[in-house]
Motif scaffolding. Structure first.
Motif, PDB file in Angstrom:
ATOM      1  N   LEU A 113       0.836  -1.198   0.000  1.00 26.13           N
ATOM      2  CA  LEU A 113       0.000   0.000   0.000  1.00 26.13           C
ATOM      3  C   LEU A 113       0.876   1.255   0.000  1.00 26.13           C
ATOM      4  CD1 LEU A 113      -3.049  -0.560   2.400  1.00 26.13           C
ATOM      5  CD2 LEU A 113      -2.945  -0.813  -0.068  1.00 26.13           C
ATOM      6  N   SER A 114       1.961   1.218   0.770  1.00 21.94           N
ATOM      7  CA  SER A 114       2.905   2.337   0.780  1.00 21.94           C
ATOM      8  C   SER A 114       3.432   2.605  -0.628  1.00 21.94           C
ATOM      9  CB  SER A 114       4.096   2.039   1.694  1.00 21.94           C
ATOM     10  OG  SER A 114       3.714   2.089   3.046  1.00 21.94           O
ATOM     11  N   LEU A 115       3.747   1.525  -1.314  1.00 19.87           N
ATOM     12  CA  LEU A 115       4.262   1.668  -2.680  1.00 19.87           C
ATOM     13  C   LEU A 115       3.207   2.266  -3.602  1.00 19.87           C
ATOM     14  CD1 LEU A 115       6.165  -1.721  -3.142  1.00 19.87           C
ATOM     15  CD2 LEU A 115       7.122   0.514  -2.593  1.00 19.87           C
ATOM     16  N   TYR A 116       1.977   1.749  -3.501  1.00 22.10           N
ATOM     17  CA  TYR A 116       0.909   2.277  -4.350  1.00 22.10           C
ATOM     18  C   TYR A 116       0.743   3.765  -4.097  1.00 22.10           C
ATOM     19  CZ  TYR A 116      -0.294  -2.721  -4.528  1.00 22.10           C
ATOM     20  OH  TYR A 116      -0.260  -4.089  -4.661  1.00 22.10           O
ATOM     21  N   TYR A 117       0.786   4.113  -2.824  1.00 24.31           N
ATOM     22  CA  TYR A 117       0.587   5.512  -2.449  1.00 24.31           C
ATOM     23  C   TYR A 117       1.619   6.404  -3.125  1.00 24.31           C
ATOM     24  CZ  TYR A 117      -0.493   9.484   0.571  1.00 24.31           C
ATOM     25  OH  TYR A 117      -0.882  10.713   1.050  1.00 24.31           O
ATOM     26  N   ILE A 163      -6.408   4.713   4.882  1.00 27.36           N
ATOM     27  CA  ILE A 163      -6.085   3.398   5.440  1.00 27.36           C
ATOM     28  C   ILE A 163      -4.763   3.438   6.210  1.00 27.36           C
ATOM     29  CG2 ILE A 163      -5.433   1.020   4.850  1.00 27.36           C
ATOM     30  CD1 ILE A 163      -7.293   1.458   2.296  1.00 27.36           C
ATOM     31  N   LEU A 164      -3.770   4.080   5.617  1.00 32.21           N
ATOM     32  CA  LEU A 164      -2.443   4.109   6.235  1.00 32.21           C
ATOM     33  C   LEU A 164      -2.310   5.190   7.298  1.00 32.21           C
ATOM     34  CD1 LEU A 164      -0.071   3.593   3.147  1.00 32.21           C
ATOM     35  CD2 LEU A 164      -0.752   1.900   4.855  1.00 32.21           C
ATOM     36  N   GLY A 165      -3.295   6.062   7.380  1.00 31.47           N
ATOM     37  CA  GLY A 165      -3.216   7.134   8.364  1.00 31.47           C
ATOM     38  C   GLY A 165      -2.317   8.268   7.925  1.00 31.47           C
ATOM     39  N   LEU A 166      -2.296   8.525   6.616  1.00 37.11           N
ATOM     40  CA  LEU A 166      -1.413   9.577   6.106  1.00 37.11           C
ATOM     41  C   LEU A 166      -2.155  10.879   5.834  1.00 37.11           C
ATOM     42  CD1 LEU A 166       0.682   7.419   3.641  1.00 37.11           C
ATOM     43  CD2 LEU A 166       1.109   7.906   6.050  1.00 37.11           C
ATOM     44  N   MET A 174       8.367   3.776   4.507  1.00 31.84           N
ATOM     45  CA  MET A 174       7.537   2.584   4.566  1.00 31.84           C
ATOM     46  C   MET A 174       7.370   2.087   5.995  1.00 31.84           C
ATOM     47  SD  MET A 174       8.138  -0.801   2.314  1.00 31.84           S
ATOM     48  CE  MET A 174       7.669  -0.261   0.692  1.00 31.84           C
ATOM     49  N   GLU A 175       8.443   2.124   6.758  1.00 37.08           N
ATOM     50  CA  GLU A 175       8.366   1.649   8.137  1.00 37.08           C
ATOM     51  C   GLU A 175       7.519   2.587   8.991  1.00 37.08           C
ATOM     52  OE1 GLU A 175       9.290  -1.262   8.981  1.00 37.08           O
ATOM     53  OE2 GLU A 175      10.362  -1.690   7.120  1.00 37.08           O
ATOM     54  N   LEU A 176       7.687   3.880   8.760  1.00 36.07           N
ATOM     55  CA  LEU A 176       6.858   4.835   9.496  1.00 36.07           C
ATOM     56  C   LEU A 176       5.390   4.663   9.129  1.00 36.07           C
ATOM     57  CD1 LEU A 176       8.787   8.237   9.596  1.00 36.07           C
ATOM     58  CD2 LEU A 176       8.094   6.810  11.526  1.00 36.07           C
ATOM     59  N   MET A 214      -3.470   3.300  13.656  1.00 35.94           N
ATOM     60  CA  MET A 214      -4.838   3.533  13.177  1.00 35.94           C
ATOM     61  C   MET A 214      -5.741   2.346  13.472  1.00 35.94           C
ATOM     62  SD  MET A 214      -5.114   6.485  11.515  1.00 35.94           S
ATOM     63  CE  MET A 214      -6.456   6.336  10.336  1.00 35.94           C
ATOM     64  N   ASN A 215      -5.161   1.158  13.413  1.00 34.51           N
ATOM     65  CA  ASN A 215      -5.961  -0.061  13.513  1.00 34.51           C
ATOM     66  C   ASN A 215      -5.883  -0.764  14.848  1.00 34.51           C
ATOM     67  OD1 ASN A 215      -7.091  -0.665  10.660  1.00 34.51           O
ATOM     68  ND2 ASN A 215      -5.034   0.180  10.384  1.00 34.51           N
TER      69      ASN A 215
END
Ligand SMILES: NC(=O)c1ccc[n+]([C@@H]2O[C@H](COP(=O)([O-])OP(=O)(O)OC[C@H]3O[C@@H](n4cnc5c(N)ncnc54)[C@H](O)[C@@H]3O)[C@@H](O)[C@H]2O)c1
Ligand SMILES: NC(=O)c1ccc[n+]([C@@H]2O[C@H](COP(=O)([O-])OP(=O)(O)OC[C@H]3O[C@@H](n4cnc5c(N)ncnc54)[C@H](O)[C@@H]3O)[C@@H](O)[C@H]2O)c1
Lengths: 220, 220
Positions: free
Chosen positions: A18-22, A81-84, B200-202, B210-211
DNA sequence: TTGTGAATGTGAATTCATTCACAAATTCTA
DNA sequence: TAGAATTTGTGAATGAATTCACATTCACAA
């Protein structure tokens, strides 16, 4: 936004993707692309289209059949989803070589990871100004973490003291820690700990080179 | 040393765990432990004993039934597998925040990753001395990489120029690259590229927080 | 308005990774 | 020296992740 299957357990690799997609979606947004197919997304990340669709499907249906995914909207959804799409209060412990490189890294800031506090135990550093942030005395760790509503702590101290620092950080109620010290830290069940281990990546390359001609491994 | 099944394809996770074992074995060596069981090794890395034994079994049988694995010997063997019993010539491209932190990091040196060259395109940096290494002009990249038998290149330049640098590095015949720029780089089939992606780690921690109360995930 | 083409979303199939479970080997104790 | 206690090494079983494959949906053109 949260789909029927939101309670399903999501694998770590899905989150990492998901990070990569973002990141790719941010690029596509800059390129003024309106929509993107799983095929295109996959190509950019060297994955399969099915993988992309499956990953996203864990969280909902964001695409339109025949058309693809709306770039801006999907980015927003993954951000959610990732909280960004919010800010996180972050503290850095240890402002040596790597600590100061990270404090000066604007990308974190832009992603919503705001480094609010910096701690060290070196008297020459305490009280000095680092990229606009005053370095605090490690002695005040617990109190300052609480007073500033810190949610994530980054550990950049020598391995020898990392466990002590982590123990204090955990006592202060922090639930998320990113550790740069090359050591296995113990934390309670309910604390998320991630390790950034750069030697590991170098060692992987070393292994790869050693085996380049032995068929144990291929580059791709 | 190389066992019957050495031609079997080894998974990336197995290699990453070998790095972990290697690190734990170094600690055990310092603690003057003569032998270690898969159980103990597993406990220190939060894995299962079966996992440890299976990983090692891909490369040979290093243990003694009823006793465990000889610490020093196993460390040497894993070092051999990972290519850590030799020196590697490494070059750093880009000596800004993160580049200089890495150049100053003695741990790499101690592991056999010798940073021999540093490149930059900033006139103020070229020719200056960085931890005992003279900064070279990026213009001389190809020639210097070859003249110094560089085997691994670390990329620490802005994302915008990373692809150009990598193209040059690849042209110079380098087969192993560690990239810190948050961008997807294209390399030929036969070049190993690893990405160090700290965001990515962050982001994983962000997702986790979040979850935390939604059951999608547990800390352990 | 209908037909064509494109691309999603998702169960089922497959592949890959981990764990189980136990025979075999060896140490240790007495 | 024998018997108990350990612990390895590894096929088989299980579990997890990825890929397949296709019905379904939608955009768009004619
Ligand atoms: N430098 C790198 O490129 C790099 C790369 C990967 C990992 N690491 C790891 O990151 C950690 C820091 O590395 P570094 O190179 O920045 O080291 P460093 O010595 O430059 O910095 C360590 C900092 O921690 C501070 N410190 C020491 N004890 C402390 C304590 N008890 N409380 C608060 N602060 C304390 C020191 O004053 C110093 O400022 C180490 O564990 C190292 O192994 C470093
Ligand atoms: N600073 C961090 O903590 C951090 C963390 C993760 C990733 N990164 C990534 O690492 C890279 C470097 O980050 P930084 O913070 O060190 O940036 P920086 O600007 O401090 O350093 C970049 C260096 O690259 C040099 N450079 C620029 N163009 C060049 C070229 N064409 N050839 C050779 N050298 C060139 C610059 O002169 C500078 O010295 C970036 O891609 C960044 O996103 C940085």
């Amino acid at each position: 936004m949260i789909s029927e299957n939101s309670k399903r357990k999501i694998s770590e690799s899905t989150i990492r993707r998901l990070s990569l997609y973002y990141r790719v979606l941010s690029v596509l947004e800059k390129e003024n692309k309106e929509t993107v197919s799983s095929k295109e997304l996959a190509k950019r990340e060297k994955l399969t289209p099915a993988q992309v669709r499956k990953d996203l499907s864990f969280f909902g249906s964001f695409g339109t059949r025949g058309l693809g995914y709306p770039v801006m909207e999907l980015k927003k959804q993954i951000g959610e989803i990732l909280g960004l799409n919010r800010a996180w209060n972050v503290a850095m412990v240890g402002v040596g070589n790597i600590g100061s490189a990270l404090v000066g890294y604007k990308e974190f800031q832009r992603q919503g990871f705001h480094i609010k506090l910096i701690f060290d135990n070196d008297q020459r550093k305490i009280g000095s100004n680092h990229k606009g942030i005053m370095v605090s005395d490690i002695k005040n760790l617990a109190k300052e973490l609480r007073d500033n509503n810190i949610e994530i702590v980054i550990i950049a101290v020598p391995s020898t003291v990392a466990q002590y620092i982590v123990d204090d950080v955990v006592s202060a109620g922090i639930k998320a820690i990113l550790n740069f010290a090359p050591v296995n830290l113990r934390v309670p069940e309910d604390v998320f700990l991630r390790n950034e281990n750069m030697s590991m990546e170098l060692e992987y390359l070393s292994f790869a080179l050693m085996n380049l001609f032995e068929g144990r491994l291929t580059a791709k």
